[in-house]
Design a protein around this motif. Sequence first.
Motif, short mmCIF file in Angstrom:
data_model
loop_
_atom_site.label_atom_id
_atom_site.label_comp_id
_atom_site.label_asym_id
_atom_site.label_seq_id
_atom_site.Cartn_x
_atom_site.Cartn_y
_atom_site.Cartn_z
N ASN A 22 0.82 -1.21 0.00
CA ASN A 22 0.00 0.00 0.00
C ASN A 22 0.86 1.27 0.00
OD1 ASN A 22 -2.19 -1.67 0.18
ND2 ASN A 22 -2.49 -1.38 2.36
N TYR A 23 2.10 1.14 0.45
CA TYR A 23 2.99 2.30 0.48
C TYR A 23 3.47 2.65 -0.91
CZ TYR A 23 3.42 2.07 5.55
OH TYR A 23 3.17 2.08 6.89
N THR A 24 3.49 3.95 -1.19
CA THR A 24 4.06 4.42 -2.45
C THR A 24 5.55 4.08 -2.44
OG1 THR A 24 2.51 6.25 -2.46
CG2 THR A 24 4.44 6.45 -3.89
N GLY A 25 6.02 3.48 -3.50
CA GLY A 25 7.43 3.15 -3.60
C GLY A 25 7.79 1.76 -3.11
N PHE A 26 6.78 0.96 -2.72
CA PHE A 26 7.06 -0.39 -2.22
C PHE A 26 7.83 -1.20 -3.26
CE2 PHE A 26 5.94 -4.90 -2.11
CZ PHE A 26 6.31 -5.24 -0.83
N PHE A 27 7.37 -1.18 -4.50
CA PHE A 27 8.00 -1.99 -5.54
C PHE A 27 9.35 -1.40 -5.96
CE2 PHE A 27 3.52 -3.06 -5.75
CZ PHE A 27 3.60 -4.43 -5.59
N HIS A 28 9.50 -0.08 -5.83
CA HIS A 28 10.81 0.53 -6.07
C HIS A 28 11.80 0.06 -5.01
CE1 HIS A 28 8.28 3.35 -8.36
NE2 HIS A 28 9.35 3.52 -9.10
N MET A 29 11.35 0.01 -3.76
CA MET A 29 12.21 -0.45 -2.67
C MET A 29 12.60 -1.92 -2.87
SD MET A 29 13.81 -0.02 0.17
CE MET A 29 13.22 1.49 0.88
N ALA A 30 11.63 -2.74 -3.25
CA ALA A 30 11.91 -4.16 -3.49
C ALA A 30 12.93 -4.32 -4.62
CB ALA A 30 10.62 -4.91 -3.81
N CYS A 31 12.79 -3.52 -5.65
CA CYS A 31 13.73 -3.56 -6.77
C CYS A 31 15.13 -3.14 -6.29
CB CYS A 31 13.24 -2.65 -7.90
SG CYS A 31 14.33 -2.61 -9.32
N ALA A 32 15.21 -2.10 -5.48
CA ALA A 32 16.49 -1.62 -4.95
C ALA A 32 17.17 -2.70 -4.10
CB ALA A 32 16.30 -0.35 -4.15
N VAL A 33 16.39 -3.37 -3.27
CA VAL A 33 16.95 -4.44 -2.43
C VAL A 33 17.49 -5.56 -3.32
CG1 VAL A 33 16.39 -6.24 -0.74
CG2 VAL A 33 15.51 -3.92 -0.44
N SER A 34 16.73 -5.92 -4.33
CA SER A 34 17.15 -6.97 -5.26
C SER A 34 18.45 -6.59 -5.96
CB SER A 34 16.05 -7.22 -6.29
OG SER A 34 16.46 -8.14 -7.25
N LEU A 35 18.54 -5.37 -6.44
CA LEU A 35 19.75 -4.91 -7.13
C LEU A 35 20.95 -4.91 -6.19
CD1 LEU A 35 18.28 -1.99 -9.24
CD2 LEU A 35 19.17 -4.15 -10.11
N CYS A 36 20.73 -4.52 -4.93
CA CYS A 36 21.83 -4.49 -3.96
C CYS A 36 22.28 -5.89 -3.56
CB CYS A 36 21.44 -3.68 -2.74
SG CYS A 36 21.33 -1.92 -3.11
N LEU A 37 21.36 -6.83 -3.59
CA LEU A 37 21.75 -8.22 -3.32
C LEU A 37 22.63 -8.74 -4.44
CD1 LEU A 37 18.45 -9.76 -1.92
CD2 LEU A 37 20.60 -9.40 -0.70
N GLU A 38 22.32 -8.33 -5.68
CA GLU A 38 23.13 -8.75 -6.82
C GLU A 38 24.52 -8.13 -6.77
OE1 GLU A 38 21.14 -7.62 -10.38
OE2 GLU A 38 19.40 -8.90 -9.97
N GLN A 39 24.58 -6.83 -6.42
CA GLN A 39 25.85 -6.10 -6.42
C GLN A 39 25.87 -5.11 -5.26
OE1 GLN A 39 26.52 -3.96 -10.05
NE2 GLN A 39 28.72 -3.91 -9.73
N PRO A 40 26.37 -5.54 -4.11
CA PRO A 40 26.36 -4.70 -2.90
C PRO A 40 27.09 -3.36 -3.05
CG PRO A 40 26.84 -6.97 -2.32
CD PRO A 40 26.86 -6.89 -3.82
N LYS A 41 28.03 -3.26 -3.98
CA LYS A 41 28.76 -2.00 -4.15
C LYS A 41 27.86 -0.86 -4.61
CE LYS A 41 33.41 -3.61 -4.79
NZ LYS A 41 34.67 -3.37 -5.47
N ARG A 42 26.65 -1.17 -5.08
CA ARG A 42 25.71 -0.12 -5.46
C ARG A 42 25.36 0.78 -4.28
NH1 ARG A 42 22.76 -4.22 -9.07
NH2 ARG A 42 23.17 -3.40 -11.15
N LEU A 43 25.51 0.26 -3.07
CA LEU A 43 25.20 1.06 -1.87
C LEU A 43 26.24 2.14 -1.61
CD1 LEU A 43 24.02 -1.81 0.48
CD2 LEU A 43 22.62 0.01 -0.51
N LEU A 44 27.39 2.06 -2.26
CA LEU A 44 28.43 3.07 -2.05
C LEU A 44 28.06 4.41 -2.69
CD1 LEU A 44 31.59 0.88 -2.63
CD2 LEU A 44 30.61 1.61 -0.45
N LEU A 45 27.46 4.36 -3.85
CA LEU A 45 27.04 5.58 -4.55
C LEU A 45 25.58 5.43 -4.94
CD1 LEU A 45 30.18 6.17 -6.80
CD2 LEU A 45 29.47 7.53 -4.84
N VAL A 46 24.71 5.59 -3.96
CA VAL A 46 23.28 5.34 -4.16
C VAL A 46 22.70 6.20 -5.27
CG1 VAL A 46 21.02 5.43 -3.06
CG2 VAL A 46 22.97 4.54 -1.80
N THR A 47 23.01 7.48 -5.27
CA THR A 47 22.40 8.37 -6.27
C THR A 47 22.95 8.15 -7.67
OG1 THR A 47 23.94 10.14 -5.70
CG2 THR A 47 21.78 10.18 -4.65
#
Length: 66
Positions: A22-47
């Motif tokens: 129900n939260y706006t951005g839920f699926f965006h957040m899920a996608c971000a978590v999935s991408l970070c699981l694939e490549q954790p270095k993405r968390l270094l430069l989030v933007t």
Amino acid sequence: MEQDCCKTAIYDLLYRLGVTANYTGFFHMACAVSLCLEQPKRLLLVTKWLYPEVAKHRSEERRVGK
């Protein structure tokens, strides 16, 4: 098949943390978590690395759905 299982696990984790679809951005957040699981270095430069990838994936999903 494995990707669907991973998505389900991420959705379940977010639900357990109190974040529902129900939260706006839920699926965006899920996608971000999935991408970070694939490549954790993405968390270094989030933007620079994470946000553009999330936008790309979400726009591709919308195009496929139409």
